[in-house]
Design an enzyme around this catalytic site. Structure first.
Site, PDB file in Angstrom:
ATOM      1  N   GLU A 189      -2.624  -1.315  -1.132  1.00  0.00           N
ATOM      2  CA  GLU A 189      -2.664  -2.070   0.126  1.00  0.00           C
ATOM      3  C   GLU A 189      -1.952  -1.338   1.272  1.00  0.00           C
ATOM      4  O   GLU A 189      -2.188  -1.637   2.446  1.00  0.00           O
ATOM      5  CB  GLU A 189      -2.012  -3.447  -0.070  1.00  0.00           C
TER       6      GLU A 189
ATOM      7  N   THR B 179      -4.407  -6.729  10.013  1.00  0.00           N
ATOM      8  CA  THR B 179      -3.318  -7.091   9.099  1.00  0.00           C
ATOM      9  C   THR B 179      -2.028  -6.371   9.464  1.00  0.00           C
ATOM     10  O   THR B 179      -0.949  -6.970   9.472  1.00  0.00           O
ATOM     11  CB  THR B 179      -3.707  -6.768   7.644  1.00  0.00           C
TER      12      THR B 179
END
Length: 309
Positions: free
Chosen positions: A127, A182
Site C-alpha cells: 500500500e 488517499t
C-alpha cells in the site's frame, strides 16, 4: 507456472475506526494472475487498465510482490497481470485489493503457506506505493472478508468481528477516478486531537463493535459517527453530511464515509426506504455538481486463490 487470486472491495474506518476497522463487500473485485517468467529477479506488471503504474515500485501489487519475494529468498521472475475491477480513488480499497490478490496469487504459485496475518503484512507494505504509508485496514478486510479490527501492526494482528445482524449495503459513489486522493487524505489528518474528542470517538468505536456483536441497530447507528477524521477530510466530500441526514431520516441503520471517500456507505434493512434515499441523494449530488452511482452490495468473503498450472 501460474496462479490466480481474487479480492473484493472494502470500506475502511467505518466512522471512528481509522486504520482499525474495515468491511469487505462484493461491490467490486480485482483478479490477479501471477506467472513465472524466464528473466530471474524481474517483476513485470500488466493490466487491463492503462492508468495502472507498470513500475513495480509504484504499484501496490508490484511492491507487495517484490517485498514478499525478497523476504522469502525467491529470485524467480514474475509477471503480475492485474484485471482491475475496483475503481480508483473512491474510498473502496482499490489498491489494497490488488495488493492482496497479488500476494495470494504468489503465495499459491510458490506454495508459501502464508497465514492470513502474513498476507496482511505483505499486502499493507504494498500500500505504500499508492498512499505513502503501509495502512492495514483495507487489505485486512480483503484478506479475511467480513468486518475486521486490526488490533496490532507490529506484529500484525487481526480479529474478525462477529456480525449478528442482517443488513445490506448501499454505496453512493461520485463518478470519476481521483488519483493520489488517499495520500492527500492522509495528509489532511490533524497532528493533535483534543482529549474530549478522543473520548467521544472511543465511545462511538465501542458502540459500533458492540452493535455488530449484539445485533443492536441503535448501537450501530450511534457508532457510525466520527468527530476527528471525517471532520478533517470534509472538503473531500461536501455532499456527505446531507446524504447521511437523508439516510437516517429514511430509517437506514447508519451511514459513514467509505474509507477516505468520497463514496458514502449506507447500511440498511427491510425497514429502510432505499428508493427515497436514492432519489433525495441524487438531488444532493446534483447540487454539488456530482454524478453519483448507486451500488448495492453485501458483505463479502476473503481472498480466494487457485493454482492454474
Amino acid at each position: 507456472m501460474s496462479a490466480k487470486a481474487e479480492a473484493y472491495s472494502s470500506s475502511a474506518n467505518l466512522g471512528p475506526g481509522f486504520d482499525i476497522l474495515s468491511m469487505a463487500h462484493n461491490a467490486f473485485k480485482d483478479i490477479v494472475i501471477a506467472r513465472t517468467i524466464e528473466e530471474k529477479g524481474k517483476i513485470v506488471i500488466k493490466s487491463n487498465n492503462p492508468k495502472i503504474p507498470l513500475d513495480p515500485e509504484k504499484n501496490s501489487a508490484g511492491l507487495a510482490t517484490k517485498i514478499l519475494l525478497q523476504e522469502k529468498g525467491i529470485d524467480e521472475g514474475i509477471e503480475i497481470e492485474i484485471n482491475k475491477g475496483i475503481p480508483f480513488g473512491l474510498g473502496l480499497g482499490s489498491s489494497g485489493a490488488s495488493s492482496v490478490a497479488a500476494v495470494a496469487a504468489v503465495n499459491e504459485l510458490f506454495e508459501l503457506k502464508l497465514t492470513q496475518e502474513e498476507m496482511v503484512k505483505y499486502s499493507m507494505l504494498g500500500e505504500q506505493a499508492s498512499s505513502g504509508s503501509p495502512h492495514p485496514d483495507n487489505v485486512a478486510a480483503s484478506v479475511y472478508g467480513g468486518i475486521i479490527a486490526v488490533t496490532s501492526v507490529s506484529p500484525v494482528k487481526v480479529v474478525k468481528i462477529p456480525v449478528n445482524i442482517d443488513f445490506k449495503i448501499l454505496l453512493i459513489s461520485p463518478q470519476g477516478e481521483r488519483e493520489g486522493k488517499t495520500k492527500k487524505a492522509r495528509e489532511m489528518l490533524p497532528s493533535k486531537v483534543d482529549l474530549s474528542l478522543y473520548v467521544k470517538n472511543s465511545r462511538y468505536l465501542s458502540s459500533l463493535i458492540l452493535g455488530f456483536i449484539k445485533g443492536d441497530k441503535e448501537l450501530i447507528k450511534q457508532g457510525l459517527n466520527d468527530e476527528i477524521v471525517e471532520v478533517a477530510r470534509e472538503p473531500l466530500y461536501p455532499h456527505y453530511k446531507k446524504i447521511k441526514e437523508i439516510a437516517l431520516k429514511n430509517d437506514a441503520i447508519g451511514s459513514c464515509v467509505s474509507g477516505a471517500g468520497p463514496t458514502v456507505l449506507v447500511l440498511y434493512d427491510d425497514h429502510t426506504n432505499v428508493d427515497k434515499i436514492k432519489v433525495e441523494s441524487l438531488e444532493v449530488c446534483k447540487v454539488f455538481g456530482l454524478t453519483c452511482n448507486f451500488i448495492s452490495a453485501q458483505i463479502a468473503g476473503g481472498v480466494k486463490s487457485e493454482r492454474l498450472n
